[in-house]
Design a protein around this motif. Structure first.
Motif, PDB file in Angstrom:
ATOM      1  N   THR A   8      51.622  39.392  35.552  1.00 43.42           N
ATOM      2  CA  THR A   8      51.147  38.587  34.424  1.00 43.42           C
ATOM      3  C   THR A   8      49.681  38.270  34.663  1.00 43.42           C
ATOM      4  O   THR A   8      49.322  37.677  35.681  1.00 43.42           O
ATOM      5  CB  THR A   8      51.950  37.286  34.289  1.00 43.42           C
ATOM      6  N   SER A   9      48.835  38.661  33.737  1.00 40.17           N
ATOM      7  CA  SER A   9      47.406  38.401  33.879  1.00 40.17           C
ATOM      8  C   SER A   9      47.081  36.993  33.406  1.00 40.17           C
ATOM      9  O   SER A   9      47.824  36.382  32.629  1.00 40.17           O
ATOM     10  CB  SER A   9      46.602  39.429  33.074  1.00 40.17           C
ATOM     11  N   PRO A  17      48.150  36.490  27.490  1.00 45.35           N
ATOM     12  CA  PRO A  17      47.766  37.371  28.593  1.00 45.35           C
ATOM     13  C   PRO A  17      47.847  38.836  28.198  1.00 45.35           C
ATOM     14  O   PRO A  17      48.713  39.237  27.412  1.00 45.35           O
ATOM     15  CB  PRO A  17      48.777  37.021  29.690  1.00 45.35           C
ATOM     16  N   THR A  44      44.785  46.776  32.863  1.00 43.66           N
ATOM     17  CA  THR A  44      44.978  45.454  33.475  1.00 43.66           C
ATOM     18  C   THR A  44      46.166  45.468  34.425  1.00 43.66           C
ATOM     19  O   THR A  44      46.130  44.838  35.489  1.00 43.66           O
ATOM     20  CB  THR A  44      45.178  44.396  32.387  1.00 43.66           C
ATOM     21  N   ARG A  47      45.053  47.020  37.664  1.00 44.06           N
ATOM     22  CA  ARG A  47      44.183  46.120  38.411  1.00 44.06           C
ATOM     23  C   ARG A  47      44.975  44.962  39.020  1.00 44.06           C
ATOM     24  O   ARG A  47      44.635  44.484  40.099  1.00 44.06           O
ATOM     25  CB  ARG A  47      43.081  45.592  37.489  1.00 44.06           C
ATOM     26  N   LEU A  48      46.016  44.517  38.350  1.00 48.32           N
ATOM     27  CA  LEU A  48      46.871  43.487  38.933  1.00 48.32           C
ATOM     28  C   LEU A  48      47.591  44.022  40.167  1.00 48.32           C
ATOM     29  O   LEU A  48      47.758  43.309  41.168  1.00 48.32           O
ATOM     30  CB  LEU A  48      47.885  43.009  37.898  1.00 48.32           C
ATOM     31  N   GLU A  53      42.559  41.739  39.620  1.00 47.05           N
ATOM     32  CA  GLU A  53      42.618  40.907  38.431  1.00 47.05           C
ATOM     33  C   GLU A  53      43.368  39.630  38.775  1.00 47.05           C
ATOM     34  O   GLU A  53      44.360  39.648  39.500  1.00 47.05           O
ATOM     35  CB  GLU A  53      43.330  41.655  37.304  1.00 47.05           C
ATOM     36  N   GLN A  54      42.903  38.520  38.249  1.00 41.42           N
ATOM     37  CA  GLN A  54      43.576  37.253  38.484  1.00 41.42           C
ATOM     38  C   GLN A  54      44.856  37.180  37.660  1.00 41.42           C
ATOM     39  O   GLN A  54      44.882  37.578  36.494  1.00 41.42           O
ATOM     40  CB  GLN A  54      42.663  36.088  38.117  1.00 41.42           C
ATOM     41  N   GLY A  55      45.903  36.714  38.283  1.00 42.56           N
ATOM     42  CA  GLY A  55      47.177  36.596  37.593  1.00 42.56           C
ATOM     43  C   GLY A  55      48.311  36.347  38.575  1.00 42.56           C
ATOM     44  O   GLY A  55      48.094  36.025  39.750  1.00 42.56           O
TER      45      GLY A  55
END
Length: 591
Positions: A8-9, A17, A44, A47-48, A53-55
């Motif tokens: 989950t971003s 998100p 995304t 990247r997660l 990526e933040q999440g």
């Protein structure tokens, strides 16, 4: 096996998100396609998985998260976007530099270039490569560490059919050796043709998780494409005959002369056109995309749908040569020795012409400034050797050293050589030390060569009287070297903190323009003899033999260290280093 659990971003600006609670698996020995339209959250999601990526959520690579893997390049090969790299660097130089970053032998670069078909172009610069060649080089970079898992973001985008076929063959060959392949695509037909497993997402959520045969049966529908100047008449005739025969036929007008028909066949449509006297220019079978299928329809529960959808898997194309070859397996594990980041930094700095050109320009400018200053006779001899008139904040050698230092991190962010594995320039302690050491050595050498060249030119044109006395050379040399070293490090740390070359250059110029005047305003106490604070045995040892010259040399060095310029430079470096550590130096440095 690659397991993505609850990805989950972080939402931005009160928007939902980009990826929301996404969970799926990519199995070893198979090719998995992450399918979705543009903006569905595919990039995304990758990247997660990589921690870029933040999440929330976690991704396990054979049971371990990426941050717990000692050598990520041996486990995961990544291609995010186009192949990054300085356009002036050669293909071979780029891969050899990345070999040092991954801790694998440099010979691996030549092997990968032959595998991806770029062997004849190994000395070609990146700026001259076409999109297809650039993508092949990116695949080679992802395979450098002989990884088990490949994560590729839209690897076939804008490629020709032949290059796409080669890519699919390479991915299938990697999976055939037991590897895991996950790549993103927006084309359902490509996913059905090249993948063993298809994960469909829409708006960041999981829509379907199917094998290729089930995906083809539920997502792709056979259709007939028609071109006719009487599209409206033919559409009306097809609809009337379908209603009369109680058949499920869908006619879609795609333009003034084009029709798309679902639930019929070319012979049936041709007979209808003949009976109604409609001229037809084109009549062809196609495979169409029916859009993301809701979860309730994933299994093809409606038998009428099964009649209208194909369940045969499209053939995999590997090119004329069959399955794509793969590089030999790496036997030796990568080392964590201190020479890897140093070799990487040396290849990065001298793999392009920027640093040599800066050094040559500094030497020429230094000569061009020193000779007119000597002719004017208003600058002291020490300033002549450094080519440092009063109107300049820094001598040319120090400015050149600062620019070289700023490029050490600035080029990493503009042309990120390490983005293939981490997505951004990693703040690793070993890499920082390597950059400090290499840029510092280059800066000191540049300052000393510039001073020696200026001194030789002045001695040749104006005689020995234009030069300072021999006794002051050690202190002057140490001062020039220290100034160049400090400027190089200030530029490096400034660019590392603000992630742009201009910020590093600004950090260098700010020292004499802003920090030095502030330091000069600080009140100081009375000065004392530099040797007075030393213990008596040490002072006697220092004065043995030639007391006056030794004491004079030490006095000169201590005066140099206590000058406002040195204090300002030291203060600036301390602040920049603390800012660098605070903004991202990772606790678990890998090299």
């Amino acid at each position: 096996m690659l397991q993505a659990i609850g990805l989950t971003s972080a939402p931005r600006r009160d928007q939902p998100p980009a990826v929301d609670d996404l969970t799926f698996e990519a199995r070893p020995g198979s090719v998995t396609a992450l399918l979705g339209a543009q903006g569905a959250g595919k990039t995304t999601a990758l990247r997660l998985m990589l921690g870029l990526e933040q999440g929330r959520g976690v991704a396990y690579f054979r049971g371990r998260p990426l941050h717990r893997i000692a050598h990520p390049a041996r486990e995961v090969g990544v291609l995010l976007g186009d192949m990054p790299g300085h356009p002036g660097r050669t293909a071979k130089g780029q891969l050899r530099m990345l070999c040092d970053a991954a801790g694998v032998p440099a010979s691996r670069a030549d092997e990968l270039l032959d595998v991806v078909g770029l062997g004849p172009l190994r000395d070609e610069r990146l700026g001259n490569l076409s999109l297809g060649m650039d993508r092949r080089l990116g695949i080679a970079a992802a395979l450098l560490g002989d990884p088990h898992t490949l994560l590729l973001d839209a690897p076939s985008a804008d490629l020709s059919p032949r290059e796409t076929s080669w890519l699919h063959g390479l991915l299938r060959a990697h999976a055939a050796q037991g590897g895991t392949v996950l790549y993103t695509t927006a084309d359902p037909k490509e996913a059905a043709r090249a993948a063993d497993h298809v994960v469909t997402i829409d708006a960041g959520r999981l829509v379907a998780d199917q094998d290729a045969a089930s995906f083809s049966g539920t997502r792709l529908r056979p259709r007939v494409a028609i071109r006719t100047p009487h599209a409206a008449r033919l559409a009306d005739a097809l609809s009337k005959e379908a209603r009369a025969g109680r058949r499920s036929v869908e006619v879609v007008a795609d333009g003034g002369t084009r029709l798309t028909v679902y639930g019929s066949s070319c012979p049936e449509i041709g007979e209808t056109a003949f009976r109604h006297g409609v001229l037809v220019h084109q009549l062809a079978d196609e495979i169409g995309d029916s859009g993301p299928v809701p979860a309730a329809r994933q299994g093809g529960d409606d038998p009428r749908d099964d009649e209208q959808r194909t369940t045969a898997r499209l053939p995999v194309q590997t090119g004329a040569g069959g399955a794509a070859p793969l590089p030999p397996v790496l036997d030796a594990r990568p080392t964590r020795g201190p020479l890897r980041p140093f070799r990487y930094e040396l290849r990065r700095m001298f793999g392009v012409r920027t640093s040599p050109l800066i050094a040559a320009a500094v030497l020429l400018v230094s000569l061009a400034v020193a000779l007119p200053l000597a002719h004017a006779g208003t600058t002291p001899p020490a300033g002549l050797l450094a080519a440092w008139p009063a109107l300049l904040p820094l001598p040319p050698a120090a400015m050149g050293a600062g620019l070289i230092g700023a490029l050490a991190y600035g080029d990493e962010y503009r042309h990120p050589a390490l983005a293939g594995a981490r997505g951004t320039v990693p703040r690793r302690l070993g890499l920082l030390l390597a950059k400090l050491a290499v840029t510092g050595a280059v800066a000191v050498l540049l300052a000393l060569v510039a001073a020696a060249l200026d001194g030789a030119a002045l001695r040749l044109l104006y005689g020995a009287d234009a030069l300072p006395g021999p006794g002051s050379w050690p202190a002057l040399g140490a001062g020039w070297a220290g100034l160049a070293l400090g400027c190089a490090w200030a530029g490096l740390l400034g660019a590392g903190v603000f992630r742009v070359t201009a910020a590093g250059v600004t950090s260098v110029i700010a020292v004499p323009v802003l920090v030095v005047p502030l330091v000069k305003k600080v009140p100081t106490g009375p000065s004392a003899h530099p040797l007075a604070g030393l213990p008596e045995p040490v002072r006697q040892l220092v004065r043995l033999g030639r007391p006056h010259e030794t004491d004079s040399w030490l006095i000169g060095m201590l005066r140099l260290v206590t000058r406002p310029e040195a204090t300002a430079l030291g203060l600036s470096l301390t602040v920049l280093f603390c800012a660098f550590v605070f903004t991202g130096l990772r606790r678990r440095a890998r090299w």
